[in-house]
Design a protein around this motif. Structure first.
Motif, PDB file in Angstrom:
ATOM      1  N   ASN A   1       5.825   1.427  -6.832  1.00  0.00           N
ATOM      2  CA  ASN A   1       5.675   0.121  -7.475  1.00  0.00           C
ATOM      3  C   ASN A   1       4.849  -0.859  -6.659  1.00  0.00           C
ATOM      4  N   GLU A   2       3.936  -0.334  -5.816  1.00  0.00           N
ATOM      5  CA  GLU A   2       3.046  -1.240  -5.077  1.00  0.00           C
ATOM      6  C   GLU A   2       2.078  -2.023  -5.996  1.00  0.00           C
ATOM      7  N   PRO A   3       1.529  -1.558  -7.063  1.00  0.00           N
ATOM      8  CA  PRO A   3       1.709  -0.254  -7.682  1.00  0.00           C
ATOM      9  C   PRO A   3       0.754   0.782  -7.095  1.00  0.00           C
ATOM     10  N   ALA A   4       1.259   2.001  -6.926  1.00  0.00           N
ATOM     11  CA  ALA A   4       0.421   3.105  -6.460  1.00  0.00           C
ATOM     12  C   ALA A   4      -0.275   3.752  -7.650  1.00  0.00           C
TER      13      ALA A   4
ATOM     14  N   SER B   1       0.828  -1.201   0.000  1.00  0.00           N
ATOM     15  CA  SER B   1       0.000   0.000   0.000  1.00  0.00           C
ATOM     16  C   SER B   1       0.862   1.251   0.000  1.00  0.00           C
ATOM     17  N   ASP B   2       0.442   2.211  -0.802  1.00  0.00           N
ATOM     18  CA  ASP B   2       1.087   3.524  -0.821  1.00  0.00           C
ATOM     19  C   ASP B   2       0.504   4.339   0.329  1.00  0.00           C
ATOM     20  N   VAL B   3       1.232   4.367   1.437  1.00  0.00           N
ATOM     21  CA  VAL B   3       0.743   5.046   2.643  1.00  0.00           C
ATOM     22  C   VAL B   3       1.601   6.281   2.882  1.00  0.00           C
ATOM     23  N   TYR B   4       1.156   7.413   2.347  1.00  0.00           N
ATOM     24  CA  TYR B   4       1.881   8.654   2.611  1.00  0.00           C
ATOM     25  C   TYR B   4       1.667   9.090   4.060  1.00  0.00           C
TER      26      TYR B   4
END
Length: 818
Positions: free
Chosen positions: A409-412, A171-174
């Protein structure tokens, strides 16, 4: 008017009407002994059992009753699976299947599986498996007394994961990075379980979503997979180290990286143009702060198109890379998977023409919005696409670039689900699967394509690849960093148990962004984080757009000096660190280690989350709070030397130690022999003039031994014997006498240094130290002498110098009583 839709079954709101009813794997109806594996035919499912290693049992639960599936995902190193012959015994109520190391007991009436070690101790007990029509599988595994859980890859929280629940879904977790976040960028569905009877690990090779629930029951823990086969590997060994090593036999070990990648990396989102990058490098060299790599974030590209430079911002990238290379810098550009949808863009046109992009089953391409705007995504599950992507890196290698940074590349994807549509189809080498089934593999497959492409293009030079996302086995291709952290003291503290568990999950080459990526760093936090980062495997300072800059000199002379000193300590200890990387490449044992890995019998360290060991000899106790100038440090069994004061301390005790801003508490295990290089501005083993060994073991209470690994740090010559193993031994002869000896265990690399210096520390009366048969000289003369020994009165040490031409030597040492 109502249509038939009004009586759709999903509109029924009666309680329980939508509940999925699972079917527990029950009676074993038939046992088929195949070559190298067993096939159990149960009610509705088939279970394949296979010893892939004398200490690793594979159990694959599949809905197919026709053909046993013994294939595996890309997580498993292809050369690692060698079927082991085992003896089968069948009774009315159960089966027993045994190797020389393990006995597996399978209950036939109500399927249950137990694994015993050679002493007959129950190590692992799978209580039940429940399968669901929607593809889910739930396994219940026994808990034990005196147990602890480690591993699970990149997860928040403390070291011991008992009582936690985590999701495996890249997961793209900003934001936010807090303990309650259950999934981050990397998913390693692997748990290391220690208990009263022993230790094992369980790796679930399923790249879809899975859940590890260690909190809901006191008797069992639960593992749930969302879809696909439940493919479990029970990995055993006598110790935690054995289990970790066996896990990396299965999923692979890190390759020995280029030595420069162990240096200090400077990054920012973004260094906006060529002039800024050149000035940055110039400042590092003018200030004498070591640095080996400068990273370029997305602004170097032409409107964020991968494999391009913005010619306005970077008019001569080849000249820049060449000039900085002459100064000892490597440029590491970011490369994301999203390819801008633009018919004038060569990469996009090729991808369309050669059918490289991910598609829906109907044949239309999946497009997602990322930095370049609407973009297509390569299907890295297809070998032809991976090879195509790898070859595209010639754009970088042709101008001298040797390192690549894979991100997003999660891909987000910038949409509501934050990733690729789950219905997208991956070709998967002729065995198509949906993205839902393969999600966690995407980042690793991209990284593999990058690594293999760079390796081919660089020929005899080792590439460096950094990735944000990954899956089990990603360590074979790249270093990993922990993503978009914040400039919070809590985030620095959180990074330590996260990185320690990543190391125990096979990810030996890992680090966190020093200073924090987002938010504004403070001067004190930058110092403390640099001190910590200097002793982590991957060492990069990185910060975000519109945040306070955090290069080492941004907060004045004092902060600059303290950051510089921390970075210099890393460069001083590079031969020790490089040897640890070599050991990790051979054994899988992590470079930084929780104390429990070296002292598993000590109950005080099972959840010690704010200290760690660098190798087995250096204990690091970072400072995690502002205005904190003392801290409590736990010292394990043995005697330990305070690196800063040289005070000797007894272990198995807590000590309050001083920690002014210039000091991060560090202790050296008594008896340690630590190799050191002179501090250089960049890493180059070909330019080292003197190799030193700092010896923390006189007076002696037992023999000590250390083996240094050496090679050129650049090429693959070490794989053809171009390396050295150099052993240094110190043995007691009497109360005040010892024998120092050294020799090559292996010799295949010509070293650059002309002398070796042995620095004897912790001496009570150094002025009485004698080396028999060797001339004692004044310390100022030692630098000009081929050999001799001298008192370094400023440090209360004795230095013994010998020519590096001596491949072996034995020295008799003597010292007076204090």
């Amino acid at each position: 008017m109502q249509t038939s839709e009004s009586i759709h079954p999903d509109k029924n709101t009666e309680k329980g009407s939508k509940t999925q009813h699972g079917r527990q794997v029950g009676t074993v109806r038939q046992v088929l002994q195949r070559s190298g594996y067993l096939e159990l035919l149960c009610d509705g499912v088939a279970i394949v059992l296979q010893f892939v290693h004398p200490q690793i049992l594979r159990m694959r639960v599949t809905g197919s009753l026709v053909v046993a599936n013994t294939s595996s995902t890309a997580a498993v190193a292809l050369t690692s699976v060698v079927p082991v012959e085992a003896t089968l015994f069948e009774d009315e109520g159960y089966l027993q299947w045994a190797t020389d190391f393990l006995l597996v007991k399978i209950y036939k009436e109500r399927f249950k599986l137990e694994v015993y070690d050679v002493e007959g101790k129950l190590i692992y007990s799978l209580e039940s498996i429940v399968s669901f029509a929607n593809g889910q599988t739930i396994a219940q595994v026994s808990k034990f007394s005196l147990e602890h859980f480690y591993g699970l890859g990149e997860k928040t929280g403390f070291l011991d994961k008992n009582g936690e629940k985590y999701n495996m879904w890249n997961s793209d977790v900003y934001a936010p990075h807090v303990p309650e976040i259950k999934a981050l960028y990397v998913s390693i569905p692997y748990v290391l379980h220690t208990h009263q009877n022993g230790v094992y690990a369980l790796f679930i090779d399923n790249p879809s979503e899975s859940v590890f629930d260690l909190q809901s029951s006191s008797d069992t823990y639960q593992i749930q997979t969302a879809v696909g086969d439940f493919d479990a590997y029970c990995i055993t060994g006598k110790t935690m180290k054995d289990v970790i090593s066996n896990y990396t036999v299965l999923t692979g070990k890190i390759p020995l990286p280029p030595a420069w990648s162990l240096g200090y990396h400077q990054s920012r989102y973004s260094y906006m143009n060529q002039e800024e990058v050149v000035d940055l490098a110039k400042t590092f060299r003018e200030k004498g702060i070591p640095c080996d790599a400068i990273h370029l974030d997305i602004h170097y590209m032409n409107e964020y198109r991968v494999f391009t430079f913005d010619n306005g911002r970077f008019p001569n990238p080849q000249g820049m890379v060449r000039t900085l290379g002459e100064q000892g810098f490597h440029i590491v550009p970011i490369v994301d998977p999203g390819v801008k949808r633009d018919p004038r863009y060569e990469i996009y046109r090729e991808g369309i023409a050669e059918d490289h992009f991910c598609k829906y089953i109907e044949g239309n391409i999946f497009y997602g919005h990322v930095w370049p705007g609407e973009s297509a995504f390569p299907d890295f599950s297809d070998d032809l696409t991976s090879a195509w992507w790898g070859e595209k890196h010639k754009f970088y290698t042709d101008i001298g670039i040797q390192g690549i940074w894979n991100d997003m590349n999660e891909p987000a994807v910038f949409n509501t689900t934050k990733t690729m549509d789950l219905e997208v189809i991956h070709r998967n080498q002729g065995q198509p699967k949906t993205h839902f089934e393969m999600h966690n593999l995407y980042g690793m497959l991209m990284t593999r394509a990058t690594y293999e492409g760079m390796k081919t293009l660089l020929k005899d030079q080792r590439p460096f690849i950094l990735t944000r996302a990954g899956y089990a086995g990603v360590q074979r291709y790249a270093a990993v960093w922990t993503g978009d952290n914040r400039s919070f003291w809590e985030h620095m503290e959180m990074s330590v148990p996260m990185l320690l568990n990543m190391g125990m999950s096979g990810l030996a080459f890992a680090g966190a962004d020093v200073g924090g990526f987002a938010h504004d760093v403070t001067a004190e936090l930058l110092v403390r984080w640099t001190q910590l980062g200097a002793l982590l495997p991957f060492f990069r300072n990185h910060s975000a757009l519109d945040t306070a800059r955090q290069e080492p000199w941004q907060f004045g002379d004092k902060v600059e000096s303290l950051c510089k000193s921390a970075i210099q300590l890393r460069y001083q200890w590079l031969p020790y660190l490089y040897t640890l990387f070599f050991e990790a490449s051979q054994t899988g044992i992590p470079i930084i280690r929780p104390l429990v890995l070296e002292y598993p019998e000590d109950p005080n360290v099972t959840n010690l989350s704010d200290q760690f060991l660098l190798g087995k000899d250096i204990l690091v106790a970072p400072i995690f709070r502002p205005s904190m100038y003392k801290r409590l440090v736990y010292l394990p069994k043995g005697r330990w030397v305070n690196y800063w004061s040289m005070e000797e301390c007894e272990g198995e005790a807590y000590r309050v130690v001083d920690a002014p801003l210039e000091i991060m508490p560090i202790f050296i295990r008594k008896g340690a022999i630590l190799p050191e290089h002179p501090v250089a501005q960049s890493v180059s083993f070909q330019n080292v003039e003197t190799l030193s060994f700092a010896i923390y073991g006189v007076p002696l209470d037992q023999p000590y031994r250390y083996t240094l690994y050496e090679d050129d740090g650049v090429s693959y010559n070490h794989l053809q014997g171009g390396s050295n193993l150099f052993e240094v031994s110190l043995e007691p002869v009497s109360v005040n006498q010892a024998r120092l000896s050294y020799r090559y265990l292996q010799y295949g690399y010509q070293v650059s240094y002309s002398s070796r210096v042995f620095k004897f520390k912790t001496l009570k009366t150094p002025e009485r130290f004698v080396v028999r048969g060797m001339k004692r000289v004044e310390f100022a003369e030692l630098a000009h002498s081929e050999q001799g020994y001298a008192l370094n009165s400023s440090k209360n040490e004795v230095w013994v110098k010998l020519s590096a031409d001596l491949s072996a030597a034995v020295l008799e040492l003597e010292w007076g009583e204090g």
